[in-house]
Design an enzyme around this catalytic site. Structure first.
Site, PDB file in Angstrom:
ATOM      1  N   ASN A 177      -3.337   5.469  -7.398  1.00 47.78           N
ATOM      2  CA  ASN A 177      -3.229   4.506  -6.320  1.00 47.78           C
ATOM      3  C   ASN A 177      -3.298   3.106  -6.914  1.00 47.78           C
ATOM      4  OD1 ASN A 177      -5.898   3.298  -4.387  1.00 47.78           O
ATOM      5  ND2 ASN A 177      -3.818   3.257  -3.629  1.00 47.78           N
ATOM      6  N   HIS A 206       0.810  -1.210   0.000  1.00 50.27           N
ATOM      7  CA  HIS A 206       0.000   0.000   0.000  1.00 50.27           C
ATOM      8  C   HIS A 206       0.852   1.272   0.000  1.00 50.27           C
ATOM      9  CE1 HIS A 206      -3.902   1.916   0.708  1.00 50.27           C
ATOM     10  NE2 HIS A 206      -3.253   2.771   1.467  1.00 50.27           N
ATOM     11  N   SER A 261      -5.925   6.750  12.871  1.00 51.59           N
ATOM     12  CA  SER A 261      -7.032   7.620  13.284  1.00 51.59           C
ATOM     13  C   SER A 261      -7.166   8.715  12.234  1.00 51.59           C
ATOM     14  CB  SER A 261      -6.749   8.254  14.650  1.00 51.59           C
ATOM     15  OG  SER A 261      -6.837   7.277  15.660  1.00 51.59           O
ATOM     16  N   HIS A 301     -10.523   2.382  -1.249  1.00 51.22           N
ATOM     17  CA  HIS A 301     -10.735   1.998   0.144  1.00 51.22           C
ATOM     18  C   HIS A 301     -11.524   0.687   0.141  1.00 51.22           C
ATOM     19  CE1 HIS A 301     -10.313   4.199   4.195  1.00 51.22           C
ATOM     20  NE2 HIS A 301      -9.154   3.990   3.645  1.00 51.22           N
TER      21      HIS A 301
END
Lengths: 244, 750
Positions: B540, B51, B316, B98
């Protein structure tokens, strides 16, 4: 006349509203920050506007926290002394939570956020916002909300009707007020109301999103025009009184 | 350097558990000259995960065209691509996946996907003005699919609607290959004045490092590593790897950050996405060729007793790392405080290249920044690849064995009310598409979303496209089609394509057949991008989109394209305008139903080649459409894509409730003529008074064109057969997905 636009944390239609008021309607706009405790030099002929958005995230009930924002004390005072206050979408929700307008805005009947063009028609022309509008005409103005289903008890509804406080109802393309034209299950298709004194207005549709030719729809501009003309006449009346 | 006593002993086994290969573990030992402690190993494991490191893709990504006169930042150089659009303005835009979080927790997975991509845009100093998305799910008849669709759409809506950026375009596609592993790709487009951008960089000894935004909790730890594995039956145990989004905080963070940039006190800024503090500190430091001292105990924490590696790896949401000029910290802190955003100084910039992390003054990790990052010490692999076995089935396909349908009307009705072709109204009305008052497509529908830029005459056109069935059938051609279709949509809207961002969703790269799909798709994409002069500005790569049950998903290289209109009034719409207008098809018709929705989902043939496509033919068609718009010769333009010609005509007819009367061409099978998806075709309508001028112009081009028929007041007529009022068709087309969604267990529970 000048227009005050309140920015709450989480407001997100403030920039749009300011753009339309300043650049399209050519009005003087003053931005009011939520932490302020006074409105400054606003007087009766001015108007405070509460824009759309998700004030304080609206993780609780929409508008439930914003109503406790420091700026709301002078706004409520201003309204109670006869000053004009106009809430759009989240602004309408805040005004209901603050008790300046009766009733509540519940979750849409289909339990979903809905964003699309809808049609509304003025039910009365006896208000600053609707006085220059055509009764029976369908105005195409978009909505964008998850909690816009207007609700109130039978007694209040009767008062709203008796006092002609219902400003707009959802309708179909031809101006007919029916179930098909109701996008969120609002009681009696109610899309916007005013208070008894007719100086506080609240509506779910976004007139600022329908105010420019570039966007292919200027139906919302008629509402701002109506308000500005009305205020202009009011100013002339004041001058006449003074001259007399 | 040793870890605290209760951290696990670090061995090759520990490394493996964190997703590192034994040879990667050896490499780390060589870099450090010793065995890493657990905290350091954790740092490497996330930074060298697929990733973050692109270790299995970078070799091929570098073959894509990444330069152009309009580019202000090269691919990978900043958080997102930056394109000069004239008048002193630049566009920052990027698409990101995602997928794995959304597979496990669709609502938060999708919401944080939207939040993350917007942060990438505004940390550059650009204000996001549009959101797009590209979604893939399994069969809509399945309860699981409805659950995922409902959650993902609500997640995207709730985040974007509150954040206040309109969702203006997207795609939703259903196929059983996405049953376990849906794809959720989110794109953000922002605008910034040229020269006012902020870089993701850190330099200048003594400058202060600030963490801004939400406090740090244990959510999303190892999220980057989680995204770098296949989905298995145990994936639900990775739930803590999914983050929780807070659009309200992000909205404040946006306004505060744009205001903080105005102070001129900021050196650099980066959002914390994958791998949180680790990734932002190392990437910014490596780029600025400096080091950092970071005091982890100063990081505001949501939970007590967080370990160093937990703080470092936490994902977070709604956090950013900001490097501020020494002595000017208070100016920046004041801005964030005005917006009630917490801001804490957690460290300082040092000379050299060491990242040194401390807990209560104890040095807990000490690593060279450069060794962690892509382009630096992160591993780069070449993978083997070979043509997949399923190509046997594709080569066995023959059109002749497909019986030509006779009841064309009922086939057409089935097609336009199928989940892939029907309106996505149930989805997009849940998104605020109008906030920001820039989206002109609300009242003027076009193939791409058109957004005017306030204060200028300009507009941008944006679109995301990929028919993954074509890519599966032929990755090279399918990827070229994805780029071409995006460009065609922008051209049909009156824009000039200028650049793309890509989101490359594939299966496990260690599977040579999957890797072959990846390599071929990159080659096709590169060729098409060179032809259209639309360089790749970034994006991505998402590998490991596969599960034990369903195998790899269709290779899905989603293309997000940016186009520019010098004058917003030049925008072209897709809707028929007037009764009696003539309808022309530009481009060649063909006896081709390969990989069409009709062949796959109505005839049930799963393996066939990609539809006909020729890059030069496509390019020429687009030039002709562009000129027709410039010469003001056409009333509407709409490209032929999924569902074929009939779907295109219906989509042009419905906005104004008009009908059409057309004739098919006897040289072609009727099913191919109406439902085939051969590429490089556009339907235009023209006013009869402009016909001569139109014909004159078209004769001078190399593009084939044919009169199909004319626009009627309400009815649809095909070969003199009346197929009924357009409103009946619209009813079916608009409500198909809504009806399917209302027949589900969850819907009745509400």
């Amino acid at each position: 006349m000048k227009l005050g636009v309140v920015i709450f944390p989480g407001s997100n239609c403030d920039r749009d509203l300011i753009h339309v008021l300043e650049n399209v309607m050519q009005q003087e706009v003053k931005v009011l920050w939520h932490k302020e405790t006074s409105l400054g030099d606003f007087d009766q002929k001015d108007c405070i506007m509460l824009p759309g958005g998700f004030s304080y995230g609206d993780y609780l009930r929409s508008g439930a926290i914003a109503r406790f924002s420091p700026i709301m004390n002078p706004v409520i005072e201003f309204a109670n002394s006869g000053g004009y206050v106009w809430g759009i979408c989240n602004g309408f929700q805040i005004l209901c939570e603050a008790g300046l307008l009766p009733g509540a805005l519940l979750r849409n009947a289909n339990q979903q956020f809905v964003c699309r063009n809808v049609f509304v028609t003025p039910v009365t022309t006896d208000s600053a916002v609707t006085n220059a509008l055509d009764r029976g005409r369908a105005y195409k103005i978009p909505i964008a909300h998850a909690e816009g289903r207007y609700y109130t008890d039978a007694k209040t509804l009767k008062q709203l009707e008796d006092n002609q406080q219902i400003l707009f109802k959802y309708c179909d393309k031809s101006g007919e007020i029916n179930e098909a034209g109701n996008p969120n299950g609002s009681l009696h298709n109610i899309a916007g109301i005013c208070n008894v004194s007719r100086n506080v207005f609240g509506m779910m549709p976004h007139p600022e999103r329908a105010a420019e030719e570039a966007l292919g729809n200027i139906d919302g501009r008629f509402l701002f025009d109506s308000f500005i003309q009305f205020q202009g006449r009011a100013e002339v009346d004041v001058m006449d009184d003074l001259l007399r | 350097m040793s870890g605290t006593s209760h951290d696990p002993q670090v061995t090759t086994e520990t490394a493996k558990e964190l997703g590192l290969h034994p040879e990667e573990f050896e490499k780390i030992k060589t870099i450090l000259g010793r065995t890493p402690n657990f905290t350091e190993l954790s740092i490497y494991s996330v930074m060298w995960s697929e990733h973050c490191s692109y270790k299995n893709s970078i070799k091929w990504l570098k073959t894509l065209p990444r330069e152009g006169s309009r580019l202000l930042a090269k691919a990978g150089e900043e958080n997102a691509g930056l394109v000069d659009i004239g008048d002193g303005l630049a566009c920052a835009f990027k698409i990101e996946s995602h997928n794995h979080p959304s597979a496990i927790e669709p609502y938060q997975g999708a919401a944080t996907g939207v939040g993350g991509i917007h942060r990438d845009i505004f940390t550059m100093g650009a204000r996001p003005i549009a959101s797009l998305n590209s979604l893939r799910f399994g069969n809509l008849a399945e309860e699981k699919t409805k659950h995922l669709l409902r959650g993902v759409v609500k997640g995207i809506g709730d985040y974007g609607n509150a954040f206040g950026v309109p969702t203006v375009a997207g795609e939703v596609f259903f196929d059983e290959c996405y049953h376990t592993n849906p794809l959720v790709n989110a794109m953000s487009v922002g605008v910034v004045k040229v020269g006012k951008t902020v870089s993701a960089i850190s330099y200048g000894e003594g400058n202060s490092v600030l963490i801004v935004g939400s406090s740090t909790g244990k959510d999303g730890i190892h999220g980057a590593s989680f995204a770098s594995q296949d989905i298995t039956e145990d994936s639900h145990e990775d739930l803590p790897s999914v983050q929780v989004g807070d659009p309200f905080t992000e909205k404040l963070l946006l306004e505060a950050s744009l205001e903080a940039i105005e102070t001129g006190a900021i050196i650099g800024m980066q959002d914390m996405g994958a791998a949180g503090i680790t990734c932002s500190t190392s990437e910014m430091s490596a780029k600025g060729k400096h080091g950092m001292k970071i005091y982890l105990d100063r990081v505001p924490q949501r939970q007590a007793n967080m370990k160093a590696w937990e703080i470092l790896l936490s994902e977070s949401q709604e956090r950013m790392l900001v490097v501020v000029k020494k002595g000017r910290e208070q100016e920046v802190i004041n801005v964030y405080e005005k917006w009630d955003i917490h801001c804490e100084q957690i460290g300082e910039v040092t000379t050299g290249d060491r990242l040194q992390y401390f807990m209560q003054d104890e040095l807990v990790a000490d690593v060279p920044a450069e060794s962690l990052v892509l382009g630096g010490g992160a591993p780069v692999y070449e993978r083997e690849y070979r043509q997949p076995d399923y190509f046997r089935h594709i080569s066995e396909y023959h059109l002749d064995v497909i019986v030509e349908a006779t009841d064309l009307r009922s086939i057409a009705m089935r097609l336009i009310s199928s989940p892939n072709i029907s309106s996505k109204k149930w989805v997009f009305t849940q998104y605020d598409s109008m906030v920001g008052i820039a989206n002109t497509s609300t009242n003027a529908p076009s193939d791409a979303a058109v957004l005017r830029l306030q204060g200028t005459d300009k507009a941008i056109a944006v679109k995301v496209d990929c028919n993954a069935r074509y890519v599966h059938a032929n990755p090279y051609v399918g990827a070229m089609i994805a780029v071409s279709e995006a460009a065609r949509n922008i051209v049909c809207s009156g824009g000039t394509p200028v650049a793309i961002t890509n989101c490359l969703n594939f299966g496990n790269p260690y599977n040579p057949e999957v890797y072959w799909q990846f390599v071929k798709a990159i080659e096709g994409m590169g060729e098409a991008c060179r032809k259209f002069d639309t360089p790749v500005t970034g994006g991505n790569v998402s590998f490991y989109n596969q599960s034990a049950d369903d195998g790899p998903v269709f290779p899905t290289p989603a293309i997000g394209m940016l186009g520019v209109l010098e004058h917003y009034e030049d925008a072209m719409t897709l809707d028929f305008r007037n009764e009696g207008d003539l309808i022309y098809l530009l481009g060649e018709s063909r006896n081709d139903i390969s990989s069409s929705e009709y062949l796959s989902n109505i005839s049930g043939v799963r393996f066939s080649p990609a539809p006909h496509f020729d890059l030069d033919e496509e390019f020429n068609l687009q030039q002709v459409v562009k000129e027709l718009i410039q010469k003001d010769l056409i009333e509407s333009a709409h490209d032929v894509s999924d569902g074929g010609l009939f779907t295109t005509l219906l989509e042009s007819a419905m906005p104004s409730d008009l009908g059409f009367d057309i004739s098919t061409d006897e040289n072609f099978r009727k099913d191919a003529f109406l439902f085939g998806e051969s590429q490089s075709r556009v339907v235009v309508s023209i006013h009869p008074s402009r016909q001569d001028e139109f014909l004159d112009f078209m004769m001078g081009t190399e593009v084939e064109f044919n009169l199909l028929g004319e626009v009627t007041p309400s009815n649809i007529v095909v070969d003199a057969d009346d197929w009924g009022d357009v409103k009946e068709w619209k009813e079916e087309y608009e409500n198909a997905i809504g009806n399917a969604m209302s027949h589900s267990v969850e819907a009745t529970e509400v």
